[in-house]
Design an enzyme around this catalytic site. Structure first.
Site, mmCIF file in Angstrom:
data_model
loop_
_atom_site.group_PDB
_atom_site.id
_atom_site.type_symbol
_atom_site.label_atom_id
_atom_site.label_comp_id
_atom_site.label_asym_id
_atom_site.label_seq_id
_atom_site.Cartn_x
_atom_site.Cartn_y
_atom_site.Cartn_z
ATOM 1 C CB VAL A 11 34.790 -31.222 -96.263
ATOM 2 C CG1 VAL A 11 35.701 -31.082 -96.823
ATOM 3 C CG2 VAL A 11 34.796 -30.522 -94.138
ATOM 4 C CG PHE A 150 42.209 -24.486 -91.509
ATOM 5 C CD1 PHE A 150 41.888 -25.213 -90.258
ATOM 6 C CD2 PHE A 150 42.612 -24.458 -92.646
ATOM 7 C CE1 PHE A 150 43.937 -25.933 -90.210
ATOM 8 C CE2 PHE A 150 44.197 -25.183 -92.404
ATOM 9 C CZ PHE A 150 44.422 -25.244 -91.385
ATOM 10 C CG LEU A 151 34.957 -25.995 -94.036
ATOM 11 C CD1 LEU A 151 33.769 -26.769 -94.028
ATOM 12 C CD2 LEU A 151 34.539 -26.269 -95.608
ATOM 13 C CD GLU A 153 29.699 -29.731 -90.214
ATOM 14 O OE1 GLU A 153 28.407 -29.580 -89.854
ATOM 15 O OE2 GLU A 153 30.885 -30.845 -90.709
ATOM 16 N N GLY A 254 29.708 -24.279 -71.318
ATOM 17 C CA GLY A 254 28.528 -24.906 -72.980
ATOM 18 C C GLY A 254 28.077 -27.133 -71.964
ATOM 19 N N GLY A 258 30.930 -31.080 -79.467
ATOM 20 C CA GLY A 258 30.634 -31.760 -80.076
ATOM 21 C C GLY A 258 31.083 -31.694 -81.596
ATOM 22 C CB CYS A 261 36.133 -31.860 -86.766
ATOM 23 S SG CYS A 261 35.772 -31.945 -88.191
ATOM 24 C CE LYS A 264 36.968 -37.031 -88.558
ATOM 25 N NZ LYS A 264 38.435 -36.206 -89.204
ATOM 26 C CE LYS A 322 29.694 -25.234 -86.528
ATOM 27 N NZ LYS A 322 31.230 -25.204 -86.215
HETATM 28 P P1 NAD Z 1 31.252 -36.385 -94.652
HETATM 29 O O1 NAD Z 1 30.198 -37.914 -94.333
HETATM 30 O O2 NAD Z 1 29.771 -35.709 -94.814
HETATM 31 O O3 NAD Z 1 30.897 -36.840 -96.191
HETATM 32 C C1 NAD Z 1 31.936 -37.795 -96.628
HETATM 33 C C2 NAD Z 1 31.398 -38.563 -97.825
HETATM 34 O O4 NAD Z 1 32.645 -39.363 -98.552
HETATM 35 C C3 NAD Z 1 30.315 -39.070 -97.933
HETATM 36 O O5 NAD Z 1 29.387 -38.715 -98.700
HETATM 37 C C4 NAD Z 1 30.218 -39.982 -98.634
HETATM 38 O O6 NAD Z 1 29.439 -41.285 -99.069
HETATM 39 C C5 NAD Z 1 31.698 -40.408 -99.491
HETATM 40 N N1 NAD Z 1 32.299 -41.836 -99.557
HETATM 41 C C6 NAD Z 1 32.598 -42.002 -98.295
HETATM 42 N N2 NAD Z 1 33.777 -43.528 -99.211
HETATM 43 C C7 NAD Z 1 33.328 -42.647 -100.746
HETATM 44 C C8 NAD Z 1 34.322 -43.170 -102.023
HETATM 45 N N3 NAD Z 1 35.313 -44.594 -102.020
HETATM 46 N N4 NAD Z 1 34.317 -42.727 -103.095
HETATM 47 C C9 NAD Z 1 33.848 -41.195 -102.773
HETATM 48 N N5 NAD Z 1 32.983 -41.055 -102.409
HETATM 49 C C10 NAD Z 1 32.954 -41.723 -100.861
HETATM 50 O O7 NAD Z 1 32.522 -36.072 -94.397
HETATM 51 P P2 NAD Z 1 32.329 -34.756 -93.811
HETATM 52 O O8 NAD Z 1 32.233 -33.417 -92.718
HETATM 53 O O9 NAD Z 1 32.508 -33.746 -95.051
HETATM 54 O O10 NAD Z 1 34.372 -34.501 -93.667
HETATM 55 C C11 NAD Z 1 35.067 -35.299 -94.764
HETATM 56 C C12 NAD Z 1 36.737 -35.027 -93.756
HETATM 57 O O11 NAD Z 1 37.232 -33.427 -93.749
HETATM 58 C C13 NAD Z 1 36.686 -35.506 -92.532
HETATM 59 O O12 NAD Z 1 38.156 -36.340 -92.636
HETATM 60 C C14 NAD Z 1 36.887 -34.200 -91.328
HETATM 61 O O13 NAD Z 1 37.001 -34.898 -90.497
HETATM 62 C C15 NAD Z 1 37.459 -33.327 -92.685
HETATM 63 N N6 NAD Z 1 36.447 -32.136 -92.142
HETATM 64 C C16 NAD Z 1 35.433 -31.966 -91.890
HETATM 65 C C17 NAD Z 1 34.669 -30.327 -91.465
HETATM 66 C C18 NAD Z 1 33.590 -30.402 -91.307
HETATM 67 O O14 NAD Z 1 33.167 -29.239 -90.348
HETATM 68 N N7 NAD Z 1 32.735 -31.842 -91.519
HETATM 69 C C19 NAD Z 1 35.777 -29.326 -91.226
HETATM 70 C C20 NAD Z 1 37.158 -29.695 -91.714
HETATM 71 C C21 NAD Z 1 37.927 -30.945 -91.927
#
Ligand code: NAD
Length: 435
Positions: A11, A150-151, A153, A254, A258, A261, A264, A322
């Site tokens: 994100v 809301f993106l 992956e 399916g 997984g 998001c 959890k 996915k």
């Molecule tokens: P991710 O695990 O890919 O990235 C999180 C990043 O935060 C990591 O690079 C980690 O090293 C960094 N981090 C952790 N602690 C830190 C700190 N103290 N200082 C600086 N950086 C720090 O997570 P993600 O998939 O990008 O998801 C992030 C959030 O967005 C989550 O709450 C998730 O639910 C939400 N979200 C994710 C998606 C998705 O498709 N992945 C979509 C919408 C919302």
């Protein structure tokens, strides 16, 4: 605007890059020094279509940079987005430890007018919690807003640049207007910019993901029922989908959902409900149904071989949760692999992007193939877990030549059963009669 993004994962990196691409000056901050070093070398540590080119372009233009130095990046920012992970605790509630650590780190660097925005998915009340914590640390009221992401992956850039809607939760009109102007370049097709309270905004994200997960678990349960009732889930899906109140989206059966998001977020919303004395009956059922669905493919394979998988060679196509991502967090393929290895089978896998992540978990316990066909040499069966385009029109004759027997367990219903039957395959899909 000068923007700081804390957390450079799926994100954070997409958010920072897209804001840079619309003309802002963006600094992406992460505590993972190896990740930042790779980004500084021009390497993008995750697979997301279109991201590498966009990162390169904006770094070259001087609008995007990466750092582990919180002080410098936060002090100059007008808006700071928090995009760190919020994984589940043992009881399903969201683990906010990374988020609180960030709030403490940035507190003393914030200018009085800087806006702190949560993009991480956080429980209702977190914005208020951040306001209180920042006030305690800085001695003043800070401007905090919610802006759930809301993106998807695999389509993250497109989703970010052309969102269906942008939701922000703010306390003042002024903060809402600043965020509106930041998003204006992405809303030129008149898609809505929805302004609400931080609490409603935080809730919106959990409700969106939980409803989507509910649709998947519902259709999976119905699919399992179809198998036992000589019905065909695709016919049923068509039969209901043309009803405009129902539609077709997110009603594909399916091998279970997984990713980082849905699993959890469903559990976190259930934990929030329990915390408020509300029994989360539907959310609990959605989660339990999904855990069971992730076992369905393995159970079919086990049952075909009479419960004796020792020494059997199983090929798996698709490991990412996915298509079009390398993310294997909570992926159904992991459950399948674990079950097969525990039963003594040998497993050879293929995925166009996720192999490195899977190798980091399983090492030499799996065999890794460079092409889908290479998984099949002397295989007793093939299991398909992710619907990558690479698997949709395979060379069935070559598959038949390579496999020990023509046996496919398809967790994504990629092929017409009649065609597979005509080619001499035994084909087991989800919600359909095996042929
Ligand atoms: P991710 O695990 O890919 O990235 C999180 C990043 O935060 C990591 O690079 C980690 O090293 C960094 N981090 C952790 N602690 C830190 C700190 N103290 N200082 C600086 N950086 C720090 O997570 P993600 O998939 O990008 O998801 C992030 C959030 O967005 C989550 O709450 C998730 O639910 C939400 N979200 C994710 C998606 C998705 O498709 N992945 C979509 C919408 C919302």
């Amino acid at each position: 605007m000068r923007i700081g993004v804390v957390g450079t994962g799926y994100v954070g990196l997409v958010t920072g890059t897209c804001f840079a691409d619309s003309g802002n000056t963006v600094t992406c901050l992460d505590i993972n020094a190896a990740k930042i070093a790779r980004l500084e070398r021009g390497e993008v540590p995750i697979y997301e279509p279109g991201l590498e080119e966009l990162v390169e372009r904006n770094v070259k233009a001087g609008r995007l940079r990466f750092t582990t130095d919180a002080a410098a990046s936060i002090r100059e920012a007008d808006v700071v987005f928090l995009a760190v992970g919020t994984p589940p605790c043992a009881d399903g509630s969201a683990d906010l430890s990374a988020l609180w650590k960030v709030v403490d780190t940035i507190a003393l660097q914030l200018r009085p007018d800087t806006i702190v925005v949560t993009k991480s998915t956080v429980p209702v009340g977190t914005c208020a919690g951040i306001e209180q914590r920042l006030e305690a640390r800085t001695g003043r009221m800070c401007r905090v807003a919610s802006n759930p992401e809301f993106l998807k992956e695999g389509a993250a850039i497109e989703d970010f640049q052309k969102p269906d809607r942008v939701v922000v939760g703010v306390r003042t009109k002024e903060v809402g207007e600043i965020l509106r102007s930041l998003y204006a370049p992405f809303l030129r097709t008149e898609n809505p910019f929805l302004v609400m309270s931080p609490e409603s905004s935080e809730m919106t994200k959990y409700v969106a993901n939980s409803l989507l997960a509910t649709k998947i678990s519902f259709i999976n349960e119905v699919a399992n029922l179809c198998e036992r009732m000589e019905a065909d889930i695709d016919d049923v899906r068509r039969g209901i989908g043309h009803d405009s109140r129902i539609g077709f989206a997110f009603l594909f059966p399916g091998a279970g959902y997984g990713g980082s998001c849905f699993p959890k977020d469903v559990q976190a919303l259930a934990a929030m409900a329990r915390d408020k004395g509300v029994v989360p009956r539907i959310l609990t059922a959605v989660h339990d149904t999904n855990l069971a669905q992730k076992q369905v493919l393995g159970a079919k394979i086990d049952s075909w071989f009479g419960g004796d998988l020792a020494g059997k060679r199983v090929a798996i196509w698709g490991l990412a949760f996915k298509p079009r991502t390398d993310d294997i967090r909570d992926a159904p393929a992991i459950d399948l692999i674990d079950g097969l290895l525990a039963a003594g089978a040998s497993v050879r896998v293929h995925d166009p992007e996720a192999i490195d992540n899977v190798r980091a978990v399983y090492g030499e316990r799996l065999e890794y193939a460079a092409t889908p066909l290479d998984t099949l040499d002397a295989a007793d069966c093939l299991a398909i877990v992710t619907e990558w385009g690479d698997y949709r029109r395979p060379d069935f004759d070559e598959m038949a030549r390579r496999m020990r027997q023509r046996l496919i367990f398809d967790g994504r219903n990629l092929y017409p059963p009649a065609e597979l039957k005509a080619r001499g395959f035994s084909y087991h899909a989800i919600g359909k009669q095996p042929v």
